[in-house]
Design an enzyme around this catalytic site. Structure first.
Site, short mmCIF file in Angstrom:
data_model
loop_
_atom_site.label_atom_id
_atom_site.label_comp_id
_atom_site.label_asym_id
_atom_site.label_seq_id
_atom_site.Cartn_x
_atom_site.Cartn_y
_atom_site.Cartn_z
N ASP A 44 0.84 -1.20 0.00
CA ASP A 44 0.00 0.00 0.00
C ASP A 44 0.87 1.25 0.00
O ASP A 44 0.37 2.38 -0.05
CB ASP A 44 -1.03 0.00 1.14
CG ASP A 44 -0.40 -0.02 2.51
OD1 ASP A 44 0.84 -0.15 2.61
OD2 ASP A 44 -1.15 0.11 3.51
N SER A 45 2.21 1.04 -0.02
CA SER A 45 3.13 2.16 -0.27
C SER A 45 2.85 2.77 -1.64
O SER A 45 3.37 3.84 -1.96
CB SER A 45 4.59 1.68 -0.21
OG SER A 45 4.78 0.53 -1.02
N ASP A 83 -1.09 -6.07 -0.19
CA ASP A 83 -1.42 -5.43 1.08
C ASP A 83 -2.92 -5.23 1.21
O ASP A 83 -3.59 -4.80 0.26
CB ASP A 83 -0.75 -4.04 1.14
CG ASP A 83 0.48 -4.04 2.04
OD1 ASP A 83 0.61 -4.94 2.89
OD2 ASP A 83 1.32 -3.14 1.87
N LYS A 113 -1.19 -9.31 2.91
CA LYS A 113 -0.43 -8.84 4.07
C LYS A 113 -1.28 -7.84 4.83
O LYS A 113 -1.98 -7.03 4.22
CB LYS A 113 0.89 -8.19 3.64
CG LYS A 113 1.67 -7.59 4.81
CD LYS A 113 3.10 -7.26 4.44
CE LYS A 113 3.29 -5.93 3.76
NZ LYS A 113 2.81 -4.76 4.53
N GLU A 115 -1.33 -5.37 8.68
CA GLU A 115 -0.49 -4.81 9.74
C GLU A 115 -1.10 -5.06 11.12
O GLU A 115 -2.31 -4.97 11.29
CB GLU A 115 -0.34 -3.29 9.52
CG GLU A 115 0.34 -2.95 8.20
CD GLU A 115 0.50 -1.45 7.99
OE1 GLU A 115 0.13 -0.65 8.88
OE2 GLU A 115 1.00 -1.07 6.91
N GLU A 182 9.39 -4.02 10.30
CA GLU A 182 9.79 -2.73 9.73
C GLU A 182 10.32 -1.79 10.82
O GLU A 182 9.66 -1.57 11.85
CB GLU A 182 8.60 -2.08 9.01
CG GLU A 182 8.96 -0.72 8.39
CD GLU A 182 7.95 -0.19 7.39
OE1 GLU A 182 7.00 -0.92 7.04
OE2 GLU A 182 8.14 0.95 6.94
#
Ligand code: KIV
Length: 275
Positions: A44-45, A83, A113, A115, A182
């Site tokens: 999602d960057s 993401d 993925k 978080e 991270e």
């Protein structure tokens, strides 16, 4: 050779390192795939490096599906992980399963993925139970940037380090096949890597993880809005691109491009009849 979640499991067992890079489109996915990288993360960057947002908060499911499908078309061997964007899984276990399913069905990802640690374990378990592999993400989790108050190294106090270790064990227990770490101190990443049997994939977590991930624009010098300390520039493609754009601009304006070599011909007598 096709990379799957089994590749990740075997790499941890054998002690061989895993590689992961982000990609958001077909051409880049193909280049990365052909380079033998194990996995492509449709991160999602993309909110930062493709869409120009300040953070990843505004990224939507539609954005992720659109880019994941393009990447999946270009990746023949790399494991495509997509993401889950902000608020696509935090809201409920039901939302998490439905949205993970969409990333697989419409985005053609092979894994998702998300978080977070203990607080999202119910979601991880339910997604895994639905037959969808989940990669967890701990440490600096950019979707929580407003709670962190900025991009900062995580796990530096005893309590925070303990929580990180507990979270890593919890996501493993919930069924995650890997965990991204991270922006955490190297010694803590080492401890986590020793304590879990799933591969740890580091980004700003030192050289001790089972694998590494980078955003491709960062490692190629194609994004200059901000460059974290952990980024190594493996090439300066940004400068090469700018040189090429300048050369194109100059040649078009000087009338030297396109030349005969890049131009289609037609018989002169046909053209003459048209005058
Ligand atoms: O979105 C992303 O690119 C990521 C990586 C930084 C791990 O989550």
């Amino acid at each position: 050779m096709k990379n799957t979640v089994l590749t990740f499991k075997q790499a941890k067992e054998n002690g061989s390192k895993l590689t992961m890079l982000t990609a958001y489109d077909y051409s880049m996915a193909k280049l990365i795939d052909e380079s033998g990288i194990n996995s492509i993360l449709v991160g999602d960057s993309l909110g930062n490096v493709i869409l120009g947002y300040e953070d990843t908060i505004s990224v939507t499911m539609e954005d992720m599906i659109h880019h994941s499908a393009a990447v999946a078309r270009g990746a023949k061997n790399a494991l495509v992980i997509c993401d889950m964007p902000f608020m696509s899984y935090q809201t409920s276990v039901y939302d998490a399963v439905v949205n993970a399913g969409r990333l697989m069905k419409e985005g053609r990802a092979s894994a998702v993925k998300l978080e977070g640690g203990k607080e999202v374990c119910a979601q991880i378990r339910a997604i895994v139970d639905a037959g969808i592999p989940v990669c967890a993400h701990l440490g600096l989790t950019p979707q929580s940037i407003n709670a962190f108050g900025g991009f900062k190294v995580q796990g530096k106090t005893e309590a925070a380090a303990k929580k990180l270790i507990e979270d890593a064990k919890a996501v493993e227990e919930a069924g995650a096949f890997a965990v991204v770490l991270e922006c955490v101190p190297e010694a803590l990443a080492k401890l986590v890597t020793e304590k879990v049997s799933i591969p740890t994939i580091g980004i700003g977590a030192g050289n001790v993880c089972d694998g590494q991930v980078l955003v491709y624009q960062d490692m190629l010098g194609m994004f200059s809005d901000f460059t974290p300390k952990f980024v190594k520039r493996f090439a300066d493609i940004g400068s090469v691109m700018k040189e090429a754009f300048k050369a194109y601009d100059e040649e078009v304006k000087a009338g030297t491009f396109p030349s005969k070599e890049h131009t289609y011909a037609i018989d002169d007598d046909i053209i003459e009849k048209l005058y």
